[in-house]
Each structure stands twice: as C-alpha cells, then as structure tokens.
Design an enzyme around this catalytic site. Structure first.
Site: not given
Length: 253
Positions: A10-12, A93, A95, A168, A174, A213, A234-235
């Site tokens: 997920n590149w957000k 999600h 967020e 999640e 993150g 993470s 994610g990251g």
C-alpha cells in the site's frame, strides 16, 4: 487448510512518474516468486500507467466509492478503477476510517460495490492502542468485522475468490511497533471464527493478512503464525529492496 500467501503493498500518498521504474522492478522481482500472490495498491494518479506497463503484477486502488457514478467530488468508482486497469482495491483502511470518518456501513457498501464490479477487495480492520490496553481488542475488532463484511447473499459469488481481510492494529501502522505473535494469532483465530460464522465453509478460504510495520526482519516470524495468510505492507513496499524480502519470506513460510 493451506491458503496461498498474499503480499500487497500500500503506497498510500507516495509515488509520482519517476517511481514507475521502481514499480517495474518490484513487479519483476515478485514475478520470480511463483508460489505467492503479490500486488501493489497505488495512488490514483499512477494506476493507469502502472497497470498498462505491468501486466505481471496486479495494480490496485486504495479506496473506492460505493456509487456507480454521481455527484461525489474527488471520489473514484469501481468502474473507474477497472477502466484504469486496476484489479483490486483496499477498503476501510484505518487512515480513512479515522481521517475521513468512514463508518463500518460505508466500508461494507464499498466492499459490496467493488466485488459486484469484479474487483478484488482487501477489507481492513484494527483497534486503537487504547482499546488494546483496555483488553477489548478482540471483541472490538470482531464487531468491526461483522459490521463491515459484505452481506453473504450479495457477495457469495465473489467470496472467497476475490476477498481478503487485513488486520492492522492502528498503533502498529508506521510506528515500528508490531503485535506479538501471540496477539496476532489470537486475533486472526477470532477473525477466522467470524468469517466462518458469516460465510460457512467459504470463510475458511478467505485470506487474513497482517499489517503494521511489516518488514524483512519480522516477516518470517509473522508468516509462521497460524491463520496469517500474508501481509498488507506500507512503507516497506516502496522499494524492491525492502518489499521483495517480504514476498520471499511468504514463499518460505
């Protein structure tokens, strides 16, 4: 039951034209791992270009609206995602639940619309740190899942073929914090029970991903937990160097 592992990036809100080369590298590396399904969910501005050039890697969106069309400024319908070349989408999600105040009902409607259109769906759920520390994590997340799940009669044709859950914990996204193997196992087992309650035997085929993470150093331990069928990353999905070791860890699990 053995379920094929599924690792999704997920590149957000990351990614511009200059990152298309990295997407190509991730696609090529992931294609070399034949026993794992991999995909990338990109910002809407990159979906069409990435999907056009990367036929070997499914490209997805990060959200979808439940309506086919209409006065919904800034939103993207399932038909628009498909037209851009997307094969899947994330819904619910944290967020978006927190930042955009999305309700469980809205998430359910989005999932139903996407499945009906032919998109694969990853439905996200997870608890806050306060809920975890109060000892209410399992019950809270089970209830969130129950209220967010597509109705069985409307989604029967697509489940489990096109549908996955991503657990999640919000406090792990993150932050570098990862839930313990015991906590992940407890939650995934509880979620499996709810999926079977909702969909019968088909609930055993739906993949449950862990997110929060996930990286190369902890992926193998996470994938070894019962009922962990992959990861929403994610990251660590932004570069081949960080993402491919997670796909490889899933292959070895």
């Amino acid at each position: 039951m053995t379920r094929r592992k599924y690792v999704v990036g997920n590149w957000k809100m990351h990614g511009v034209s200059s990152d298309l080369g990295e997407i190509h590298s991730i696609a090529a590396g992931s294609a070399s791992v034949s026993n794992v399904d991999a995909a990338l969910c990109l910002p809407a501005t990159l979906i069409e270009r990435a999907a056009r050039s990367e036929s070997i890697l499914p490209i997805g969106g990060q959200d979808v609206h439940w309506a086919d069309k209409g006065a919904h400024t800034g939103c993207i319908s399932a038909a628009m995602l498909l037209d851009a070349g997307a094969k899947l989408t994330i819904v619910g999600h944290s967020e978006r639940r927190e930042g955009q105040h999305e309700s469980n009902e809205e998430v359910r409607r989005k999932a139903e619309a996407a499945l009906a259109a032919g998109l694969d769906v990853i439905l996200c759920i997870g608890e806050s740190l306060g809920v975890r520390e109060a000892g209410q994590a399992v019950g809270t997340v089970q209830a969130q899942l129950d209220e967010s799940l597509p109705h069985a009669e409307e989604a029967a044709a697509a489940i489990p073929r096109q549908f996955a859950i991503a657990y999640e914990p919000i406090w792990a996204i993150g932050t570098g914090k990862v839930a313990s193997s015991a906590d992940i196992g407890e939650m995934h087992s509880a979620l499996r029970d709810r999926l079977v309650a909702a969909y019968g035997d088909a609930g055993n085929e739906i993949r449950i991903l862990y997110g929060g993470s996930v990286n190369a150093s902890n992926a193998a331990e996470i994938f070894a937990v019962d009922d962990v069928d992959g990861a929403l990353v994610g990251g660590a999905s932004l570069t081949t160097e960080k993402f491919l070791p997670i796909v490889q860890a899933a292959s070895a699990a």
